[in-house]
Design an enzyme around this catalytic site. Sequence first.
Site, mmCIF file in Angstrom:
data_model
loop_
_atom_site.group_PDB
_atom_site.id
_atom_site.type_symbol
_atom_site.label_atom_id
_atom_site.label_comp_id
_atom_site.label_asym_id
_atom_site.label_seq_id
_atom_site.Cartn_x
_atom_site.Cartn_y
_atom_site.Cartn_z
ATOM 1 N N TYR A 12 -5.847 5.772 -8.426
ATOM 2 C CA TYR A 12 -6.905 4.840 -7.834
ATOM 3 C C TYR A 12 -8.207 5.614 -8.743
ATOM 4 O O TYR A 12 -9.170 4.707 -8.826
ATOM 5 C CB TYR A 12 -7.239 5.472 -6.407
ATOM 6 C CG TYR A 12 -6.261 4.642 -5.632
ATOM 7 C CD1 TYR A 12 -6.171 2.940 -5.413
ATOM 8 C CD2 TYR A 12 -4.939 4.982 -5.233
ATOM 9 C CE1 TYR A 12 -5.627 2.330 -4.592
ATOM 10 C CE2 TYR A 12 -3.883 4.177 -4.495
ATOM 11 C CZ TYR A 12 -4.162 2.921 -4.187
ATOM 12 O OH TYR A 12 -3.383 2.272 -3.450
ATOM 13 N N ARG A 60 -13.957 1.898 6.950
ATOM 14 C CA ARG A 60 -13.006 1.227 6.215
ATOM 15 C C ARG A 60 -11.917 0.598 7.260
ATOM 16 O O ARG A 60 -11.521 1.561 7.972
ATOM 17 C CB ARG A 60 -12.260 1.728 5.034
ATOM 18 C CG ARG A 60 -13.368 2.027 3.982
ATOM 19 C CD ARG A 60 -12.693 2.675 2.787
ATOM 20 N NE ARG A 60 -11.457 2.141 2.247
ATOM 21 C CZ ARG A 60 -10.545 2.965 1.819
ATOM 22 N NH1 ARG A 60 -10.713 4.301 1.833
ATOM 23 N NH2 ARG A 60 -9.543 2.224 1.391
ATOM 24 N N VAL A 61 -11.584 -0.746 7.175
ATOM 25 C CA VAL A 61 -10.449 -1.052 7.841
ATOM 26 C C VAL A 61 -9.067 -0.802 7.073
ATOM 27 O O VAL A 61 -8.851 -1.773 5.960
ATOM 28 C CB VAL A 61 -10.663 -2.492 8.099
ATOM 29 C CG1 VAL A 61 -9.433 -3.066 8.775
ATOM 30 C CG2 VAL A 61 -11.894 -2.488 9.157
ATOM 31 N N THR A 62 -8.259 0.172 7.098
ATOM 32 C CA THR A 62 -7.437 0.505 6.247
ATOM 33 C C THR A 62 -6.091 0.216 7.006
ATOM 34 O O THR A 62 -5.825 0.506 8.358
ATOM 35 C CB THR A 62 -7.450 1.931 5.599
ATOM 36 O OG1 THR A 62 -7.507 2.977 6.705
ATOM 37 C CG2 THR A 62 -8.654 2.036 4.714
ATOM 38 N N VAL A 63 -4.709 0.441 6.256
ATOM 39 C CA VAL A 63 -3.483 0.412 6.645
ATOM 40 C C VAL A 63 -3.239 1.890 6.210
ATOM 41 O O VAL A 63 -3.244 2.155 5.224
ATOM 42 C CB VAL A 63 -2.535 -0.640 6.203
ATOM 43 C CG1 VAL A 63 -2.579 -1.955 7.040
ATOM 44 C CG2 VAL A 63 -2.588 -0.843 4.779
ATOM 45 N N GLU A 103 -3.913 7.940 9.350
ATOM 46 C CA GLU A 103 -3.889 8.585 8.329
ATOM 47 C C GLU A 103 -2.366 8.827 8.135
ATOM 48 O O GLU A 103 -1.758 9.608 8.864
ATOM 49 C CB GLU A 103 -4.596 10.072 8.570
ATOM 50 C CG GLU A 103 -4.506 10.938 7.241
ATOM 51 C CD GLU A 103 -5.219 10.563 6.085
ATOM 52 O OE1 GLU A 103 -6.108 9.661 6.040
ATOM 53 O OE2 GLU A 103 -4.610 10.664 5.118
ATOM 54 N N CYS A 140 0.809 -1.334 -0.068
ATOM 55 C CA CYS A 140 0.081 -0.061 0.082
ATOM 56 C C CYS A 140 0.904 1.261 -0.023
ATOM 57 O O CYS A 140 1.598 1.309 0.807
ATOM 58 C CB CYS A 140 -1.044 -0.088 1.306
ATOM 59 S SG CYS A 140 -1.757 1.538 1.656
ATOM 60 N N TRP A 154 -7.661 -7.147 5.600
ATOM 61 C CA TRP A 154 -6.220 -7.294 6.009
ATOM 62 C C TRP A 154 -6.139 -8.482 6.979
ATOM 63 O O TRP A 154 -6.663 -8.599 7.767
ATOM 64 C CB TRP A 154 -5.593 -6.143 6.361
ATOM 65 C CG TRP A 154 -5.527 -4.995 5.290
ATOM 66 C CD1 TRP A 154 -6.073 -3.926 5.716
ATOM 67 C CD2 TRP A 154 -4.667 -4.933 4.198
ATOM 68 N NE1 TRP A 154 -5.789 -2.791 4.373
ATOM 69 C CE2 TRP A 154 -5.115 -3.774 3.654
ATOM 70 C CE3 TRP A 154 -4.109 -5.855 3.410
ATOM 71 C CZ2 TRP A 154 -4.559 -3.416 2.378
ATOM 72 C CZ3 TRP A 154 -3.481 -5.361 2.369
ATOM 73 C CH2 TRP A 154 -3.655 -4.161 1.833
HETATM 74 N N1 LIG Z 1 -6.268 8.128 3.710
HETATM 75 C C1 LIG Z 1 -5.435 6.974 3.959
HETATM 76 C C2 LIG Z 1 -5.759 5.827 2.998
HETATM 77 C C3 LIG Z 1 -5.390 4.508 3.361
HETATM 78 C C4 LIG Z 1 -5.917 3.426 2.559
HETATM 79 O O1 LIG Z 1 -6.718 3.557 1.802
HETATM 80 N N2 LIG Z 1 -5.339 2.161 2.476
HETATM 81 C C5 LIG Z 1 -5.599 1.003 1.613
HETATM 82 C C6 LIG Z 1 -4.702 0.207 0.948
HETATM 83 S S1 LIG Z 1 -3.723 1.027 -0.075
HETATM 84 C C7 LIG Z 1 -6.654 0.011 2.374
HETATM 85 O O2 LIG Z 1 -6.131 -0.260 3.582
HETATM 86 N N3 LIG Z 1 -7.664 -0.287 1.875
HETATM 87 C C8 LIG Z 1 -8.570 -1.584 2.584
HETATM 88 C C9 LIG Z 1 -9.880 -1.299 2.368
HETATM 89 O O3 LIG Z 1 -10.482 -0.196 2.029
HETATM 90 O O4 LIG Z 1 -10.624 -2.168 2.882
HETATM 91 C C10 LIG Z 1 -4.041 7.237 4.363
HETATM 92 O O5 LIG Z 1 -3.477 7.998 3.705
HETATM 93 O O6 LIG Z 1 -3.435 6.465 5.357
#
Ligand SMILES: N[C@@H](CCC(=O)N[C@@H](CS)C(=O)NCC(=O)O)C(=O)O
Length: 329
Positions: A188, A124-127, A142, A58, A91
């Site tokens: 994206y 969302r569950v993001t990294v 963030e 990512c 993830w």
């Molecule tokens: N605005 C966030 C975006 C983070 C993000 O979108 N990460 C993506 C991976 S590239 C993610 O974890 N996506 C999982 C999902 O949306 O389920 C940042 O800059 O940290």
Amino acid sequence: MTLGMLVDGKWVTDWTERDEQGKFNRMPTHFRNWITADGSSGFKAEANRYHLYVSLGCPWAHRTAIMWKLKGLEDIISLSIVDPVISEDGWKFTQNPGCIPDIVNGDFYLRDTYTRANPNYTGRVTVPVLWDKQTATIVNNESRQIIRMFDTQFADSNTDANFYPTELQQEIDKTIDAIYQPINNGVYRSGFANTQAAYEEAVTELFQALDYWENVLAAQRYLCGNQITEADWCMFTTLLRFDLAYYGLFKCNLRRIVDYPNLWNYLKDLYQQPKVKDVCNADHIKKLYYQGLPQLNPTQIVPVGPEIDFDASHNRDRIFTESKQMAQV
Ligand SMILES: N[C@@H](CCC(=O)N[C@@H](CS)C(=O)NCC(=O)O)C(=O)O
């Protein structure tokens, strides 16, 4: 497979980030606490208190891993690296090559980390995720804010590298803003567009912005002048993935980065900075995009190419050291 998200602490998969015109609108992240050097925010910058969860595929999380390395935080903040391929359940942590499991909470899915922080979490569950072991919560998720904290608040780290110098702060913030929508998010917006018009709009803006920075980089070594700043690391993680994934999978194919003389040399210059390649993983990048987005790549076949030598020599030090010397004569 669709990506999932948490709604009121429950995992759902029937949601979308596209608007009625087929444009991709990224959902904002939720956790916005700050670590401060003096602890006034309730989150003091101290050793062994925080944990960073990243994916090396990512681009957003990758920024934080780079800053963690460059600021010498390896012995101060612990790290987990998720499996490169996002699953139906989001993830997950595995023992696959290049991965580091959840050594803090022992969870299998990152969504469990989010519900530990807030059992009713919606989003969302993001990294990346920056976790506080002391209060068992998410400090921040963030990337732009996490790199700023790493860069400016951990003063006792064993390096004097500073990517947010006082005299350039306005310029750095302006540059990070300027590259976000057309470039970092632009790839994206191109790849996730649901209509021809939305795709063409995004891809046009993306290449106009790349053309613009190609010109800027003819006159200076880095985005904000002749020293590396946070803005460069924000640009770097998108450029590194460009020819490996965005050019093909996201149809960002007017030009490759290797076709831009300045951007390509600039990319190699940043890649070859000490310690950076330790946290660059082309295998994780390609798997994330080609295996993790079956709506774009139903066979999930990962292409064997392209062959790109990020270690090849670049001309940036020569050009800009010589021009500085000429200016001094
Ligand atoms: N605005 C966030 C975006 C983070 C993000 O979108 N990460 C993506 C991976 S590239 C993610 O974890 N996506 C999982 C999902 O949306 O389920 C940042 O800059 O940290």
